[in-house]
Motif scaffolding. Structure first.
Motif, PDB file in Angstrom:
ATOM      1  N   ARG A 361      -6.858  -6.563  -6.882  1.00  0.00           N
ATOM      2  CA  ARG A 361      -6.616  -7.572  -5.840  1.00  0.00           C
ATOM      3  C   ARG A 361      -6.138  -8.884  -6.461  1.00  0.00           C
ATOM      4  NH1 ARG A 361     -11.721  -5.772  -3.817  1.00  0.00           N
ATOM      5  NH2 ARG A 361     -12.659  -7.813  -4.320  1.00  0.00           N
ATOM      6  N   ASP A 362      -6.785  -9.284  -7.537  1.00  0.00           N
ATOM      7  CA  ASP A 362      -6.402 -10.523  -8.206  1.00  0.00           C
ATOM      8  C   ASP A 362      -4.979 -10.436  -8.740  1.00  0.00           C
ATOM      9  OD1 ASP A 362      -7.006 -13.130  -9.672  1.00  0.00           O
ATOM     10  OD2 ASP A 362      -6.543 -11.788 -11.348  1.00  0.00           O
ATOM     11  N   ARG A 363      -4.638  -9.280  -9.293  1.00  0.00           N
ATOM     12  CA  ARG A 363      -3.294  -9.112  -9.872  1.00  0.00           C
ATOM     13  C   ARG A 363      -2.223  -9.213  -8.789  1.00  0.00           C
ATOM     14  NH1 ARG A 363      -3.892  -4.191 -12.171  1.00  0.00           N
ATOM     15  NH2 ARG A 363      -4.641  -5.176 -14.084  1.00  0.00           N
ATOM     16  N   VAL A 364      -2.423  -8.521  -7.681  1.00  0.00           N
ATOM     17  CA  VAL A 364      -1.428  -8.542  -6.613  1.00  0.00           C
ATOM     18  C   VAL A 364      -1.320  -9.939  -6.012  1.00  0.00           C
ATOM     19  CG1 VAL A 364      -0.805  -7.620  -4.339  1.00  0.00           C
ATOM     20  CG2 VAL A 364      -1.711  -6.085  -6.107  1.00  0.00           C
ATOM     21  N   GLN A 365      -2.450 -10.610  -5.826  1.00  0.00           N
ATOM     22  CA  GLN A 365      -2.418 -11.949  -5.238  1.00  0.00           C
ATOM     23  C   GLN A 365      -1.689 -12.924  -6.157  1.00  0.00           C
ATOM     24  OE1 GLN A 365      -6.232 -13.618  -4.202  1.00  0.00           O
ATOM     25  NE2 GLN A 365      -5.320 -15.283  -3.024  1.00  0.00           N
ATOM     26  N   ARG A 366      -1.934 -12.813  -7.447  1.00  0.00           N
ATOM     27  CA  ARG A 366      -1.228 -13.703  -8.372  1.00  0.00           C
ATOM     28  C   ARG A 366       0.262 -13.423  -8.375  1.00  0.00           C
ATOM     29  NH1 ARG A 366      -2.177 -12.580 -13.226  1.00  0.00           N
ATOM     30  NH2 ARG A 366      -3.809 -10.973 -13.105  1.00  0.00           N
ATOM     31  N   PHE A 367       0.629 -12.157  -8.344  1.00  0.00           N
ATOM     32  CA  PHE A 367       2.057 -11.808  -8.346  1.00  0.00           C
ATOM     33  C   PHE A 367       2.731 -12.336  -7.087  1.00  0.00           C
ATOM     34  CE2 PHE A 367       5.655  -9.103  -7.330  1.00  0.00           C
ATOM     35  CZ  PHE A 367       6.339  -9.047  -8.543  1.00  0.00           C
ATOM     36  N   TRP A 368       2.094 -12.133  -5.929  1.00  0.00           N
ATOM     37  CA  TRP A 368       2.670 -12.583  -4.666  1.00  0.00           C
ATOM     38  C   TRP A 368       2.536 -14.099  -4.455  1.00  0.00           C
ATOM     39  CZ3 TRP A 368       0.321  -8.258  -1.085  1.00  0.00           C
ATOM     40  CH2 TRP A 368       1.165  -7.149  -1.099  1.00  0.00           C
ATOM     41  N   ARG A 369       1.637 -14.725  -5.232  1.00  0.00           N
ATOM     42  CA  ARG A 369       1.310 -16.136  -5.016  1.00  0.00           C
ATOM     43  C   ARG A 369       0.907 -16.355  -3.552  1.00  0.00           C
ATOM     44  NH1 ARG A 369       6.289 -19.008  -8.441  1.00  0.00           N
ATOM     45  NH2 ARG A 369       5.805 -18.006 -10.436  1.00  0.00           N
ATOM     46  N   SER A 370       0.058 -15.478  -3.109  1.00  0.00           N
ATOM     47  CA  SER A 370      -0.312 -15.478  -1.699  1.00  0.00           C
ATOM     48  C   SER A 370      -1.602 -16.260  -1.475  1.00  0.00           C
ATOM     49  CB  SER A 370      -0.475 -14.041  -1.205  1.00  0.00           C
ATOM     50  OG  SER A 370      -1.516 -13.384  -1.888  1.00  0.00           O
ATOM     51  N   PRO A 371      -1.774 -16.813  -0.291  1.00  0.00           N
ATOM     52  CA  PRO A 371      -2.981 -17.595  -0.008  1.00  0.00           C
ATOM     53  C   PRO A 371      -4.224 -16.726   0.164  1.00  0.00           C
ATOM     54  CG  PRO A 371      -1.621 -17.424   1.953  1.00  0.00           C
ATOM     55  CD  PRO A 371      -0.821 -16.828   0.830  1.00  0.00           C
ATOM     56  N   PHE A 372      -4.023 -15.477   0.527  1.00  0.00           N
ATOM     57  CA  PHE A 372      -5.130 -14.568   0.761  1.00  0.00           C
ATOM     58  C   PHE A 372      -4.811 -13.215   0.136  1.00  0.00           C
ATOM     59  CE2 PHE A 372      -4.392 -17.106   4.677  1.00  0.00           C
ATOM     60  CZ  PHE A 372      -5.527 -17.916   4.626  1.00  0.00           C
ATOM     61  N   ILE A 373      -5.816 -12.394   0.014  1.00  0.00           N
ATOM     62  CA  ILE A 373      -5.601 -10.989  -0.277  1.00  0.00           C
ATOM     63  C   ILE A 373      -6.703 -10.230   0.443  1.00  0.00           C
ATOM     64  CG2 ILE A 373      -6.968 -10.792  -2.398  1.00  0.00           C
ATOM     65  CD1 ILE A 373      -3.490  -9.216  -1.893  1.00  0.00           C
ATOM     66  N   ALA A 374      -6.336  -9.184   1.126  1.00  0.00           N
ATOM     67  CA  ALA A 374      -7.341  -8.391   1.833  1.00  0.00           C
ATOM     68  C   ALA A 374      -8.360  -7.878   0.826  1.00  0.00           C
ATOM     69  CB  ALA A 374      -6.669  -7.226   2.545  1.00  0.00           C
ATOM     70  N   ASP A 375      -9.644  -8.038   1.138  1.00  0.00           N
ATOM     71  CA  ASP A 375     -10.671  -7.684   0.165  1.00  0.00           C
ATOM     72  C   ASP A 375     -11.426  -6.413   0.523  1.00  0.00           C
ATOM     73  OD1 ASP A 375     -12.132  -8.548   2.304  1.00  0.00           O
ATOM     74  OD2 ASP A 375     -13.170 -10.169   1.250  1.00  0.00           O
ATOM     75  N   ARG A 376     -10.999  -5.706   1.559  1.00  0.00           N
ATOM     76  CA  ARG A 376     -11.616  -4.435   1.918  1.00  0.00           C
ATOM     77  C   ARG A 376     -10.607  -3.611   2.700  1.00  0.00           C
ATOM     78  NH1 ARG A 376     -13.739  -8.336   5.233  1.00  0.00           N
ATOM     79  NH2 ARG A 376     -13.716  -7.974   7.497  1.00  0.00           N
ATOM     80  N   PRO A 377     -10.788  -2.290   2.734  1.00  0.00           N
ATOM     81  CA  PRO A 377      -9.840  -1.461   3.478  1.00  0.00           C
ATOM     82  C   PRO A 377      -9.789  -1.853   4.947  1.00  0.00           C
ATOM     83  CG  PRO A 377     -11.209  -0.102   2.047  1.00  0.00           C
ATOM     84  CD  PRO A 377     -11.795  -1.480   2.017  1.00  0.00           C
ATOM     85  N   GLY A 378      -8.619  -1.703   5.528  1.00  0.00           N
ATOM     86  CA  GLY A 378      -8.458  -1.951   6.958  1.00  0.00           C
ATOM     87  C   GLY A 378      -8.787  -0.717   7.762  1.00  0.00           C
ATOM     88  N   LEU A 379      -8.497  -0.789   9.020  1.00  0.00           N
ATOM     89  CA  LEU A 379      -8.779   0.320   9.934  1.00  0.00           C
ATOM     90  C   LEU A 379      -7.681   1.377   9.827  1.00  0.00           C
ATOM     91  CD1 LEU A 379      -9.864  -1.791  13.035  1.00  0.00           C
ATOM     92  CD2 LEU A 379     -11.357  -0.412  11.570  1.00  0.00           C
ATOM     93  N   LYS A 380      -8.110   2.612   9.623  1.00  0.00           N
ATOM     94  CA  LYS A 380      -7.172   3.728   9.606  1.00  0.00           C
ATOM     95  C   LYS A 380      -6.725   4.030  11.033  1.00  0.00           C
ATOM     96  CE  LYS A 380      -9.413   5.760   5.518  1.00  0.00           C
ATOM     97  NZ  LYS A 380     -10.634   4.938   5.446  1.00  0.00           N
ATOM     98  N   ALA A 381      -5.630   4.769  11.175  1.00  0.00           N
ATOM     99  CA  ALA A 381      -4.900   4.882  12.439  1.00  0.00           C
ATOM    100  C   ALA A 381      -5.781   5.132  13.657  1.00  0.00           C
ATOM    101  CB  ALA A 381      -3.852   5.991  12.317  1.00  0.00           C
TER     102      ALA A 381
END
Length: 890
Positions: A361-381
């Motif tokens: 999560r930290d790696r993707v957030q740093r790469f995207w320079r995003s303000p947030f990163i989802a910290d748990r799985p979302g709802l499946k279909a």
């Protein structure tokens, strides 16, 4: 200005199944488009199936959504985008990021998928983005991750041609992945010693390629392969050195497999003990084995366990990652794999990183320079739409998919959309069962108009290229998403000028802080410029640098992506559920037919593709049909508790007793009551969240029709008032089948309304009160506007002949009167039911040719051309020839 006389040819990729065939689109100077297979593309080497061959018949603008709409009114892009962005932003501010969701699709290109995932997980800060790929390959993803430590298909299509034994499990390749079927058939012809085993409850057309068909009971696959693991160990067929060096968990997996004896395995699978041991011995004795599995494995409440039961057997024998061997998941959609690469599933992050892993999560957030990163799985279909229904999700954006038809609990899905405060749909058509519930409709680019990449089942990334201009105000999906993201305040992160820029970022993320720790790595293309992206040829990942091999397999070196670099065996229970009961004694299995795709938004436009099977049906064994008083061509009510559909009876000994099959394709746009997913409950696999669409307890009953009908009309009919109707595109118009519970109606008025008869049109009627038959025809000038045939039994009218009358001219009254006879004139042969869609060859024509001495598929092809293009019909041609031979021998 000199006149342009040369045709333009564009290399692109087919938008149907996960085979990922290369297509050459040729655009003539007059704008007409023709398609053919790309002989240089390594997925298909020039082959196309019936659907791919008819792609040029599906690119017209009839029914296209060409402008944004807010409610019923046409709107500007600015107004529509502002409303979407402001509503999502306000909903998030008032209720939090978990109150919004995206539901996306394997029809999206990778670049579309990437920016949708980036917006939701990295900038909105929720993982509530899931995809219709959840319905087809989520169990494979979960099984791969459990066994390999990463979602990796180890092999390549070439392995199918190198194997000594191919085991097809829950996979009707002949109809669902026809080009792979043809590659196997060609390889088997060259190497007759190759063996093919089909594991499937139905004797599908794929069985005609198989040496051995195992008609397994629904959900018996786990028991079959658990039993195989035990048998391999008991017969010294386990590669003990490989297991010791490269795996963990073998002891527990073997103990679980041995906990069920052969007789119990036979009970769980519905197979005989000698069938089991013959298959087990064949698997043990073949040094090169590929096990191909598809929806029959994945679409199950135990799908992930089935996947791991298969993988266990390959690990136990060391048959993985080398030429001609390995487990092989074939995906259902053109870019299901690309979606997996960018984290399109609610429980994944981009570039095959894990949402549960804080370092990832930290790696993707740093790469995207995003303000947030989802910290748990979302709802499946399935759970996502339940959250829409109960109000947890208040704003939903659906892209390039039709969940009102394709998701289980389909009636509840529709009710959820009706109740949702804000629904956005990006699509290409003005009319689908889903888009009619949208508050905002956004016109998206279709195949032929959009540009980007897709990844097929063997990890091969190919270019989809635009060769048509964007019609009306349609926009590519990636641009629509980025336009909304910019309006939500994220302009810097979504300021892409082209899909090439998005692909470049996607490639860079795959390599970011990788160093060989993650399987998915296409870092060699992180600096690709627009010119090279435009000319990029198909390649397989991984491609970490320019010197990497062009084609690779995984795991041949025994190294996996788990922390200890060893593969994991998974202990599998061999117990299968019994779901039938006295009230619901039959098992419903759902799936595809040969010439249609998903919910027919594309294939329904092609008359050729509607010839083979023109209406929804229930395939049922003749003995089961007799038990319930059903005869061939009856209308049948298939029901569960609370829901029912009406479909045509198709009696076939290919169908197992105690089980019925209904295709998934028919929607409210094409039939009265045929949305089969209203019968499928929201039962899902606990690991993958994939619905169980192959094992539904149902009952059947004959629909008591007072009157049946068949019609041909040259214009799409208005609202059809019938208890049962099914509509299909035909040459020069439409064909419609009917059934009515009551016969007391003003039938001349019904016919005139159906035909849209203009004032002064020539309207003919015929009534045989004794036989209970009525027939009507209407002529507009010298052309037939429509003809309707009614009878107390299924209408015995030559369908092909009736369709052809829409293209004929009728200058004389005598010729017009002949129309209501409903059959070819004296001396004219009837083609019969269409077998070869590519060349319009019917069953009667093939039977006549067989009688004349064409007793091989090749001879039929030389005489009639049938089976010489895509080859999807070759098994059916063979069946007609064999039926003739049997009849001749009697």
């Amino acid at each position: 200005m000199a006149e342009v006389t040369d045709a333009r040819v564009v290399n692109t990729t087919c938008p149907y199944c996960g085979v990922g065939c290369g297509v050459k689109a040729e655009i003539a100077p007059d704008g007409n488009v023709s398609v053919r297979g790309d002989g240089e593309h390594p997925a298909n080497f020039g082959r196309l199936c019936s659907k791919g061959s008819a792609l040029n018949e599906t690119i017209d603008l009839e029914g296209r959504l060409l402008h944004p709409h807010i409610g019923a009114r046409r709107a500007s892009w600015n107004d529509a985008l502002d409303l979407v962005a402001s509503t999502f932003s306000r909903t998030i501010a008032e209720h939090g990021p978990e109150s919004v969701a995206f539901y996306v699709s394997g029809q999206l290109l990778t670049e579309d998928y990437y920016v949708a995932n980036k917006l939701m997980k990295g900038f909105i800060g929720s993982a509530n983005i899931d995809t219709n790929s959840r319905l087809c390959m989520a169990s494979s993803v979960a099984g791969h991750r459990r066994a390999f430590g990463a979602d990796i298909v180890p092999g390549t299509y070439a392995d199918l041609e190198l194997a000594d034994l191919i085991v097809l499990v829950g996979s009707n390749l002949a109809w669902c992945h026809p080009v792979l079927y043809q590659r196997i058939a060609a390889a088997k012809e060259k190497r007759p010693e190759m063996r093919v085993v089909l594991v499937d409850p139905r004797r599908t057309m794929t069985a005609d390629l198989a040496d051995f068909h195992l008609p397994i009971r629904a959900d018996g696959d786990g028991a079959l392969f658990a039993g195989l693991l035990g048998w391999l160990a008991d017969h010294e067929a386990v590669d003990r050195d490989y297991v010791a060096a490269h795996t963990t968990g073998f002891g527990a997996a073997l103990a679980a497999a041995r906990s069920v004896c052969l007789d119990e395995i036979a009970e769980q699978t519905g197979l005989q003990a000698d069938e089991l041991t013959s298959f087990y011995a064949l698997f043990a004795g073949a040094s090169k084995v590929v096990t191909v599995y598809s929806q029959g494995v994945n679409q199950s409440s135990t799908g992930t366990d089935k996947v791991n039961a298969i993988i266990n057997c390959h690990l136990a024998t060391g048959r993985i990652g080398r030429p001609g061997m390995g487990p092989f998941s074939v995906t259902g959609q053109p870019n299901a794999m690309g979606g997996r690469e960018v984290g399109g599933l609610a429980n994944m992050l981009a570039a095959h990183m894990e949402i549960e892993n804080p370092d990832h999560r930290d790696r993707v957030q740093r790469f995207w320079r995003s303000p947030f990163i989802a910290d748990r799985p979302g709802l499946k279909a399935v759970d996502l739409f339940r959250a829409v229904a109960d109000g947890r999700i208040k704003a939903l954006w659906i892209m390039a998919t039709n969940p009102v038809d394709s998701l289980p609990e389909a009636a509840s899905i529709e009710a959820a959309l009706k109740a949702c405060p804000f629904v956005v749909v990006s699509d290409v058509l003005t009319q689908t069962d889903t888009i009619r519930h949208a508050h905002v409709r956004l016109p998206a680019a279709a195949w032929g108009e959009k540009d980007g990449t897709v990844t097929n089942s063997e990890r091969r990334i190919s270019r989809q290229r635009a060769f048509l201009p964007l019609p009306g105000e349609a926009r590519p999906d990636w641009r629509i998403i980025c336009d909304v993201a910019q309006r939500m305040g994220f302009a810097n992160a979504f300021s892409y000028a082209s899909p090439a820029e998005i692909f470049r970022e996607h490639a860079a993320l795959s390599a970011f802080e990788n160093g060989g720790t993650r399987a998915f790595d296409i870092g060699a293309l992180a600096g690709i410029d627009l010119a090279h992206f435009d000319g990029m040829g198909p390649f397989q990942w991984p491609l970490p640098d320019a010197d990497a091999p062009a084609e690779t397999r995984f795991f041949g070196d025994g190294q996996f992506f788990t922390p200890d670099r060893k593969a994991r065996f998974v202990a599998i229970s061999a117990i299968a559920d019994t779901r039938t009961s006295r009230d619901f004694p039959l098992i419903l299995n759902t799936g595809r037919v040969r010439d249609h795709w998903h919910t027919m938004t594309r294939t329904g436009k092609s008359a050729r593709l509607s010839q083979h099977l023109a209406e929804p049906f229930v395939e049922i064994h003749p003995e089961d049909a007799a038990r319930y008083g059903i005869v061939d061509a009856d209308i049948v009510r298939v029901s569960t508790m609370g829901h029912a559909i009406l479909v045509r009876a198709l009696l076939s000994t290919r169908q197992a007793r105690g089980s019925v099959f209904v295709p998934i394709h028919w929607t409210d746009q094409f039939a009265a009551r045929a949305r089969v997913d209203i019968l499928v409950p929201g039962l899902t696999d606990p690991h993958s969240g994939q619905p169980a669409s192959k094992h539904v307890p149902v009952r059947v009953a004959r629909f008591e029709a007072a009157l049946y009908g068949f019609a041909v009309v040259n214009e799409h009919p208005p609202m059809i008032e019938a208890d049962y109707w099914a509509l299909a595109k035909c040459r020069a118009g439409w064909r419609v089948e009917f059934a009515f519970a009551k016969a007391d109606r003003d039938w001349p008025l019904f016919a005139a309304s159906l035909f849209g008869c203009a004032a002064g049109a020539d309207f003919l009627a015929y009534n045989d009160a004794t036989a209970g038959q009525q027939r009507f025809a209407c002529f507009d000038g010298q052309r037939l506007a429509g003809a309707l045939f009614l009878a107390p039994q299924p209408v015995a009218v030559s369908r092909d002949w009736a369709v052809e009358q829409l293209s004929a001219e009728f200058a004389s009254q005598r010729a017009r009167v002949a129309v209501i006879a409903g059959r070819p004139g004296r001396g004219l042969a009837e083609r019969g039911a269409t077998v070869c869609s590519c060349f319009g060859v019917g069953a009667n024509q093939i039977a006549v040719a067989a009688k004349a001495g064409c007793v091989t598929v090749e001879a039929i092809g030389q005489t009639l051309q049938a089976g010489t293009n895509c080859g999807s019909c070759r098994a059916e041609i063979k069946g007609i020839i064999n039926a003739y031979r049997l009849q001749a021998a009697e």
